[in-house]
Write a protein that holds these residues in place. Structure first.
Motif, PDB file in Angstrom:
ATOM      1  N   ASP A 145       0.842  -1.195   0.000  1.00 14.14           N
ATOM      2  CA  ASP A 145       0.000   0.000   0.000  1.00 14.14           C
ATOM      3  C   ASP A 145       0.877   1.245   0.000  1.00 14.14           C
ATOM      4  O   ASP A 145       1.931   1.269   0.635  1.00 14.14           O
ATOM      5  N   SER A 146       0.463   2.260  -0.748  1.00 13.48           N
ATOM      6  CA  SER A 146       1.176   3.535  -0.820  1.00 13.48           C
ATOM      7  C   SER A 146       2.624   3.319  -1.253  1.00 13.48           C
ATOM      8  O   SER A 146       2.874   2.722  -2.305  1.00 13.48           O
ATOM      9  N   ALA A 147       3.598   3.760  -0.444  1.00  6.95           N
ATOM     10  CA  ALA A 147       4.996   3.514  -0.791  1.00  6.95           C
ATOM     11  C   ALA A 147       5.255   2.012  -0.911  1.00  6.95           C
ATOM     12  O   ALA A 147       6.040   1.566  -1.760  1.00  6.95           O
ATOM     13  N   GLY A 148       4.589   1.217  -0.078  1.00  8.02           N
ATOM     14  CA  GLY A 148       4.734  -0.235  -0.156  1.00  8.02           C
ATOM     15  C   GLY A 148       4.199  -0.789  -1.467  1.00  8.02           C
ATOM     16  O   GLY A 148       4.685  -1.823  -1.949  1.00  8.02           O
ATOM     17  N   GLY A 149       3.205  -0.115  -2.045  1.00  8.54           N
ATOM     18  CA  GLY A 149       2.714  -0.524  -3.360  1.00  8.54           C
ATOM     19  C   GLY A 149       3.757  -0.273  -4.429  1.00  8.54           C
ATOM     20  O   GLY A 149       3.964  -1.100  -5.321  1.00  8.54           O
ATOM     21  N   GLY A 150       4.424   0.872  -4.337  1.00 10.75           N
ATOM     22  CA  GLY A 150       5.517   1.144  -5.255  1.00 10.75           C
ATOM     23  C   GLY A 150       6.647   0.158  -5.068  1.00 10.75           C
ATOM     24  O   GLY A 150       7.240  -0.322  -6.040  1.00 10.75           O
ATOM     25  N   LEU A 151       6.944  -0.178  -3.807  1.00  9.67           N
ATOM     26  CA  LEU A 151       8.004  -1.130  -3.499  1.00  9.67           C
ATOM     27  C   LEU A 151       7.666  -2.519  -4.040  1.00  9.67           C
ATOM     28  O   LEU A 151       8.542  -3.241  -4.535  1.00  9.67           O
ATOM     29  N   ALA A 152       6.395  -2.900  -3.963  1.00  8.07           N
ATOM     30  CA  ALA A 152       5.974  -4.198  -4.516  1.00  8.07           C
ATOM     31  C   ALA A 152       6.216  -4.232  -6.026  1.00  8.07           C
ATOM     32  O   ALA A 152       6.713  -5.228  -6.569  1.00  8.07           O
ATOM     33  N   ALA A 153       5.865  -3.141  -6.708  1.00  7.57           N
ATOM     34  CA  ALA A 153       6.082  -3.071  -8.157  1.00  7.57           C
ATOM     35  C   ALA A 153       7.572  -3.119  -8.494  1.00  7.57           C
ATOM     36  O   ALA A 153       7.992  -3.802  -9.433  1.00  7.57           O
ATOM     37  N   VAL A 154       8.383  -2.403  -7.726  1.00 11.70           N
ATOM     38  CA  VAL A 154       9.830  -2.402  -7.941  1.00 11.70           C
ATOM     39  C   VAL A 154      10.405  -3.802  -7.721  1.00 11.70           C
ATOM     40  O   VAL A 154      11.316  -4.236  -8.441  1.00 11.70           O
ATOM     41  N   THR A 155       9.874  -4.504  -6.735  1.00 10.77           N
ATOM     42  CA  THR A 155      10.340  -5.872  -6.471  1.00 10.77           C
ATOM     43  C   THR A 155      10.074  -6.766  -7.678  1.00 10.77           C
ATOM     44  O   THR A 155      10.943  -7.554  -8.083  1.00 10.77           O
ATOM     45  N   LEU A 156       8.901  -6.647  -8.269  1.00  4.42           N
ATOM     46  CA  LEU A 156       8.590  -7.429  -9.467  1.00  4.42           C
ATOM     47  C   LEU A 156       9.565  -7.111 -10.593  1.00  4.42           C
ATOM     48  O   LEU A 156      10.073  -8.019 -11.272  1.00  4.42           O
ATOM     49  N   ILE A 157       9.830  -5.827 -10.799  1.00  2.00           N
ATOM     50  CA  ILE A 157      10.731  -5.401 -11.873  1.00  2.00           C
ATOM     51  C   ILE A 157      12.139  -5.938 -11.635  1.00  2.00           C
ATOM     52  O   ILE A 157      12.803  -6.428 -12.555  1.00  2.00           O
ATOM     53  N   SER A 158      12.601  -5.858 -10.391  1.00  2.00           N
ATOM     54  CA  SER A 158      13.945  -6.331 -10.053  1.00  2.00           C
ATOM     55  C   SER A 158      14.063  -7.834 -10.257  1.00  2.00           C
ATOM     56  O   SER A 158      15.080  -8.327 -10.775  1.00  2.00           O
ATOM     57  N   LEU A 159      13.043  -8.573  -9.848  1.00  2.00           N
ATOM     58  CA  LEU A 159      13.067 -10.025 -10.025  1.00  2.00           C
ATOM     59  C   LEU A 159      13.089 -10.390 -11.501  1.00  2.00           C
ATOM     60  O   LEU A 159      13.866 -11.259 -11.931  1.00  2.00           O
ATOM     61  N   ARG A 160      12.248  -9.722 -12.274  1.00  2.00           N
ATOM     62  CA  ARG A 160      12.228 -10.004 -13.718  1.00  2.00           C
ATOM     63  C   ARG A 160      13.573  -9.699 -14.361  1.00  2.00           C
ATOM     64  O   ARG A 160      14.099 -10.494 -15.146  1.00  2.00           O
ATOM     65  N   THR A 177       3.983   5.575  -7.184  1.00  4.28           N
ATOM     66  CA  THR A 177       4.854   5.065  -8.252  1.00  4.28           C
ATOM     67  C   THR A 177       5.678   6.143  -8.935  1.00  4.28           C
ATOM     68  O   THR A 177       6.504   5.828  -9.789  1.00  4.28           O
ATOM     69  N   ASP A 178       5.462   7.412  -8.571  1.00  2.00           N
ATOM     70  CA  ASP A 178       6.171   8.507  -9.232  1.00  2.00           C
ATOM     71  C   ASP A 178       6.707   9.486  -8.195  1.00  2.00           C
ATOM     72  O   ASP A 178       6.047  10.464  -7.841  1.00  2.00           O
ATOM     73  N   LEU A 179       7.917   9.236  -7.710  1.00  2.01           N
ATOM     74  CA  LEU A 179       8.516  10.117  -6.709  1.00  2.01           C
ATOM     75  C   LEU A 179       9.087  11.386  -7.326  1.00  2.01           C
ATOM     76  O   LEU A 179       9.564  12.276  -6.623  1.00  2.01           O
ATOM     77  N   ALA A 180       9.006  11.495  -8.674  1.00 10.11           N
ATOM     78  CA  ALA A 180       9.348  12.750  -9.343  1.00 10.11           C
ATOM     79  C   ALA A 180       8.188  13.737  -9.237  1.00 10.11           C
ATOM     80  O   ALA A 180       8.338  14.918  -9.568  1.00 10.11           O
ATOM     81  N   LEU A 181       7.036  13.248  -8.806  1.00 11.85           N
ATOM     82  CA  LEU A 181       5.862  14.082  -8.511  1.00 11.85           C
ATOM     83  C   LEU A 181       5.394  14.859  -9.732  1.00 11.85           C
ATOM     84  O   LEU A 181       5.219  16.087  -9.695  1.00 11.85           O
ATOM     85  N   THR A 182       5.141  14.136 -10.822  1.00  8.72           N
ATOM     86  CA  THR A 182       4.698  14.784 -12.053  1.00  8.72           C
ATOM     87  C   THR A 182       3.218  14.562 -12.351  1.00  8.72           C
ATOM     88  O   THR A 182       2.716  15.063 -13.368  1.00  8.72           O
ATOM     89  N   GLY A 183       2.515  13.835 -11.503  1.00  7.33           N
ATOM     90  CA  GLY A 183       1.116  13.512 -11.777  1.00  7.33           C
ATOM     91  C   GLY A 183       0.198  14.706 -11.668  1.00  7.33           C
ATOM     92  O   GLY A 183       0.303  15.515 -10.747  1.00  7.33           O
ATOM     93  N   GLU A 184      -0.744  14.803 -12.597  1.00  6.85           N
ATOM     94  CA  GLU A 184      -1.666  15.942 -12.596  1.00  6.85           C
ATOM     95  C   GLU A 184      -2.600  15.936 -11.389  1.00  6.85           C
ATOM     96  O   GLU A 184      -3.055  16.990 -10.939  1.00  6.85           O
ATOM     97  N   ILE A 219      13.168   3.341  -8.154  1.00 10.34           N
ATOM     98  CA  ILE A 219      12.592   4.257  -7.175  1.00 10.34           C
ATOM     99  C   ILE A 219      11.142   4.548  -7.542  1.00 10.34           C
ATOM    100  O   ILE A 219      10.249   4.501  -6.703  1.00 10.34           O
ATOM    101  N   SER A 220      10.933   4.830  -8.819  1.00  8.92           N
ATOM    102  CA  SER A 220       9.595   5.152  -9.337  1.00  8.92           C
ATOM    103  C   SER A 220       9.256   4.166 -10.457  1.00  8.92           C
ATOM    104  O   SER A 220       9.648   4.365 -11.613  1.00  8.92           O
ATOM    105  N   PRO A 221       8.543   3.103 -10.158  1.00  2.34           N
ATOM    106  CA  PRO A 221       8.266   2.071 -11.168  1.00  2.34           C
ATOM    107  C   PRO A 221       7.454   2.570 -12.354  1.00  2.34           C
ATOM    108  O   PRO A 221       7.380   1.884 -13.372  1.00  2.34           O
TER     109      PRO A 221
END
Length: 309
Positions: A145-160, A177-184, A219-221
């Motif tokens: 959830d939240s940052a943990g949701g981003g971390l879960a996605a990053v974990t998938l990417i790293s494993l792949r 998922t976007d720590l660059a904070l570009t979302g509208e 950092i930002s999947p």
């Protein structure tokens, strides 16, 4: 029609939003969030075992009737700098119960003391630890959830990227998922969001990223190549300032050929699921996630049987 509890909690959060000091020392913020977590009790029937998996401390959470062969690996939110098993035990236990599995809730290292890549290293260690304990990848559901949701996605990417076996599916609650904070939605949902403010995301992103580029895919999947990932369920609130983090991730995942389900819940805020069972809308969201998981498991079992034949 929204419940009375929904309206009550929305008012409470708006009042808190107006007075919360996001610039307070991190130790003070951590203590406050853990104190407030006591408002939502974990289920009485829950069994908790404190242990470590893959060298990462955490808790095994078991609800009655849980399938011991299947595991929910959940990464808690908190902007990579707050929260723990104490704050997330109740929500994760209820999610695991809805899925019919046991859960491992790791306490990965937190920023600013341990910024990127420490949480990613711990997440991968916990997943690999499950494999070392004999859990099959197809029997693991990764969630966050939240940052943990981003971390879960990053974990998938790293494993792949590492050629390692992937879990069967992922559940993301309001993923950051976007720590660059570009979302509208940081602008368009600013008034609608009863809790989060942009300043909070700026402070937490700075703590976690340090001198690293926030557009780093680990950092930002949102900026990652998402091809080859397992099915993903995303639940996000319509009124969240980080709504765009979910909608854009879902769009990019679909473009990459990923089976993704995006559920935008009208009038909801960031990780409202944590208010189960006190708010009916939170309980319904967790139940919906559980149905998704159980349906996916049946489908995967059917495919396995067909291949075996």
């Amino acid at each position: 029609m929204k419940s009375l509890q929904y309206h009550f909690f929305r008012v409470i959060m708006k009042l808190s939003k107006a007075t919360y000091d996001w610039g307070a020392p991190i130790e003070k913020q951590r203590a406050l969030v853990e104190k407030n977590a006591g408002f939502i009790k974990a289920p009485e029937e829950l069994t908790v075992d404190r242990t470590a998996v893959g060298g990462v401390a955490g808790e095994w959470l078991r609800m009655p009737g849980a399938d011991e062969d299947r595991v929910l690996l959940h990464f808690h939110g908190g902007g990579y700098s707050m929260c723990s098993c104490i704050t997330h035990r109740g929500m994760v236990a209820r999610l695991a119960g809805a899925c019919g599995v046991r859960a491992f809730l790791p306490e990965y290292r937190l920023a600013p003391e341990n910024p990127f890549p420490a949480p990613v290293e711990d997440a991968l260690a916990a997943y690999r630890g499950l494999l070392q304990e004999g859990i099959s990848p197809q029997d693991i559901i990764i969630s966050g959830d939240s940052a943990g949701g981003g971390l879960a996605a990053v974990t998938l990417i790293s494993l792949r990227d590492g050629g390692e076996p992937l879990p069967s599916l992922a559940i993301l609650f309001s993923p950051w998922t976007d720590l660059a904070l570009t979302g509208e939605s940081l602008t368009t949902r600013a008034k609608a969001d009863p809790w989060l403010v942009r300043r909070a995301t700026e402070i937490q992103a700075a703590r976690y990223c340090g001198d690293n580029d926030p557009r780093n895919p680990l950092i930002s999947p949102l900026y990652a190549d998402l091809r080859g990932l397992p099915p993903i369920l995303i639940q996000v609130g319509e009124d969240e300032i980080v709504l765009s983090d979910s909608t854009r991730l879902a769009a990019r995942a679909r473009e990459a050929g990923v089976d993704v389900s995006l559920d935008i819940w009208p009038g909801m805020w960031h990780v409202w699921q944590c208010l189960a069972p006190k708010m009916p809308e939170a309980s319904r969201a967790i139940e919906a996630a559980g149905r998704y998981v159980q349906s996916a498991m049946v489908t995967q079992a059917g495919r396995s049987n067909t291949i075996a034949q």
